[in-house]
Design an enzyme around this catalytic site. Sequence first.
Site, PDB file in Angstrom:
ATOM      1  N   GLU A  30      -6.056  -7.412  -1.115  1.00 55.04           N
ATOM      2  CA  GLU A  30      -6.437  -7.322   0.305  1.00 55.04           C
ATOM      3  C   GLU A  30      -7.746  -6.565   0.426  1.00 55.04           C
ATOM      4  O   GLU A  30      -7.943  -5.548  -0.215  1.00 55.04           O
ATOM      5  CB  GLU A  30      -5.337  -6.573   1.079  1.00 55.04           C
ATOM      6  N   GLU A  72       0.829  -1.209   0.000  1.00 46.17           N
ATOM      7  CA  GLU A  72       0.000   0.000   0.000  1.00 46.17           C
ATOM      8  C   GLU A  72       0.860   1.254   0.000  1.00 46.17           C
ATOM      9  O   GLU A  72       1.149   1.819   1.067  1.00 46.17           O
ATOM     10  CB  GLU A  72      -0.927   0.022   1.227  1.00 46.17           C
TER      11      GLU A  72
HETATM   12  C1  IDC Z   1      -3.111  -3.877  10.262  1.00 42.75           C
HETATM   13  C2  IDC Z   1      -3.262  -5.045  11.200  1.00 42.75           C
HETATM   14  C3  IDC Z   1      -2.926  -4.604  12.607  1.00 42.75           C
HETATM   15  C4  IDC Z   1      -1.557  -3.952  12.598  1.00 42.75           C
HETATM   16  C5  IDC Z   1      -1.514  -2.815  11.592  1.00 42.75           C
HETATM   17  C6  IDC Z   1      -0.150  -2.173  11.481  1.00 42.75           C
HETATM   18  O1  IDC Z   1      -4.567  -5.568  11.099  1.00 42.75           O
HETATM   19  O2  IDC Z   1      -2.948  -5.708  13.496  1.00 42.75           O
HETATM   20  O3  IDC Z   1      -1.288  -3.432  13.891  1.00 42.75           O
HETATM   21  O4  IDC Z   1      -1.836  -3.318  10.325  1.00 42.75           O
HETATM   22  O5  IDC Z   1       0.756  -3.012  10.895  1.00 42.75           O
HETATM   23  C7  IDC Z   1      -4.156  -2.232   5.591  1.00 42.75           C
HETATM   24  C8  IDC Z   1      -2.802  -2.832   5.629  1.00 42.75           C
HETATM   25  C9  IDC Z   1      -2.708  -3.849   6.737  1.00 42.75           C
HETATM   26  C10 IDC Z   1      -3.469  -3.407   7.960  1.00 42.75           C
HETATM   27  C11 IDC Z   1      -4.952  -3.366   7.588  1.00 42.75           C
HETATM   28  C12 IDC Z   1      -5.871  -3.009   8.764  1.00 42.75           C
HETATM   29  O6  IDC Z   1      -2.400  -3.399   4.394  1.00 42.75           O
HETATM   30  O7  IDC Z   1      -1.322  -4.016   7.038  1.00 42.75           O
HETATM   31  O8  IDC Z   1      -3.294  -4.370   8.968  1.00 42.75           O
HETATM   32  N1  IDC Z   1      -5.117  -2.411   6.496  1.00 42.75           N
HETATM   33  O9  IDC Z   1      -5.568  -1.740   9.267  1.00 42.75           O
HETATM   34  N2  IDC Z   1      -4.613  -1.399   4.676  1.00 42.75           N
HETATM   35  C13 IDC Z   1      -5.856  -1.018   5.027  1.00 42.75           C
HETATM   36  C14 IDC Z   1      -6.186  -1.666   6.205  1.00 42.75           C
END
Ligand code: IDC
Length: 459
Positions: free
Chosen positions: A377, A285
């Site tokens: 994702e 991302e």
């Molecule tokens: C989130 C995880 C969370 C973690 C956070 C930071 O669910 O446990 O603490 O990342 O690393 C994304 C990202 C993905 C995120 C997810 C939810 O690709 O890494 O995971 N998210 O926030 N993009 C949109 C949402």
Amino acid sequence: MKRIAALLATCATVLGLTALLSPQTAMAATGCKVDYTVTSQWQGGFQAGVKVTNLGAPVTGWTLKFALPDAGQKFVQGWNATWAQSGSTVSATGVDWNRTLATGASADLGFMGSFTGANPKPSAFTLNGVACTGSTDEPPTDPGQGNGTPVGVNGQLHVCGVNLCNQYNRPIQLRGMSTHGIQWFGKCYNSASLDALAKDWKADLLRIAMYVQEGGYETDPAGFTSRVNGLVDQAEARGMYALIDFHTLTPGDPNYNLDRAKTFFASVAARNAAKKNVIYEIANEPNGVSWSAIKTYAEQVIPVIRAADPDAVIIVGTRGWSSLGVSDGSNETEVVNNPVNATNIMYTFHFYAASHKDAYRSAVSRAASKLPLFVTEFGTVSATGGGAMDQASTTAWLDLLDQLKISYANWTYSDADESSAAFKPGTCDGGDYSGSGVLTPSGALVKSRISTPDSFPTS
Ligand code: IDC
């Protein structure tokens, strides 16, 4: 490259040059472990993975030997080592990129063999002459490469027009799950959970989320590379595609990780080039960065992958957390008007159903006729990964993706204590990944969508 190395190994055996391939360095006699897995088997032949872990002092240069005791069992070709067979003894000598093994480090090798009579069961593994302990699995009853599995049916994928196409050049949609960060939730990815993913969820795809920061790849490049490769093999053994996700997130400019990306992808692409089940996702991302900066990054990383693995599909992240720019007030036209200069690529779109609704769905609907899209994702919840599941928005999204044949992976196949996780907290400490009692509301909804039959075209 690998095929050539294997052919050289075969020629060396024929010419009696095996002795020249012996290691230059000896190892202290403190042990090793071998995990041997038959990844597929067919009439008269088989393919196996051999993971050798050095439990002794660090080594630079090693040879693994084992016996194929039955006279009808023959080594045919191998990869990630220089292979040879002499009598019933097969040997594999480490190559440039894996000849150094720290204590606890592993090398993942593989080979194909032929057999008549009894199922092949190698024995007496030694590493530099020291006996190895460890498991030797029986061949799976349902080899992943066989008919009926997603990889068995579809084979090597490619991009055709705006679609992902199978070996019959027909558009397909893959539906599957993303791991959580493998640095945190590695325990969730084991034989039982991956069997459940393939058999109960009937998933086509495992996305392997390898964070680069936050305790991920940058802290142990060799270790994370090897973990990713192990999961690629586990997916392959079950006939699932493996999406190798270079999970950049913070910082948002992928160029920050350009050198790491080149090193990582050169390694995984060389190692997995012969496989049909691998798809590369080069930047999860991008955020706080322009499309032109992302494009520059992509045009440097893609050739590195292509040099080693020319035919694999590669997926490029987009601006604004892979929203095609929408979350930054832009839209898909910046990509349509200035596409990445490469073929056989797709573009990433991500959504979180409770946060991203009609405006985002409109962008995807428009973009889908112009750009090959892959939803690597999505969440059923808010973009934080938490909050309530939005069933109506999730259903609207998945109906749209089904209609457009856009492939997707759901965040996450884990028991994280957050509503985006498919399993309730504590599930990965047990052995049950199949019952409905272990699912969260998100897990139940997504499983109900993923587990419906695929209708992959075969002609
Ligand atoms: C989130 C995880 C969370 C973690 C956070 C930071 O669910 O446990 O603490 O990342 O690393 C994304 C990202 C993905 C995120 C997810 C939810 O690709 O890494 O995971 N998210 O926030 N993009 C949109 C949402």
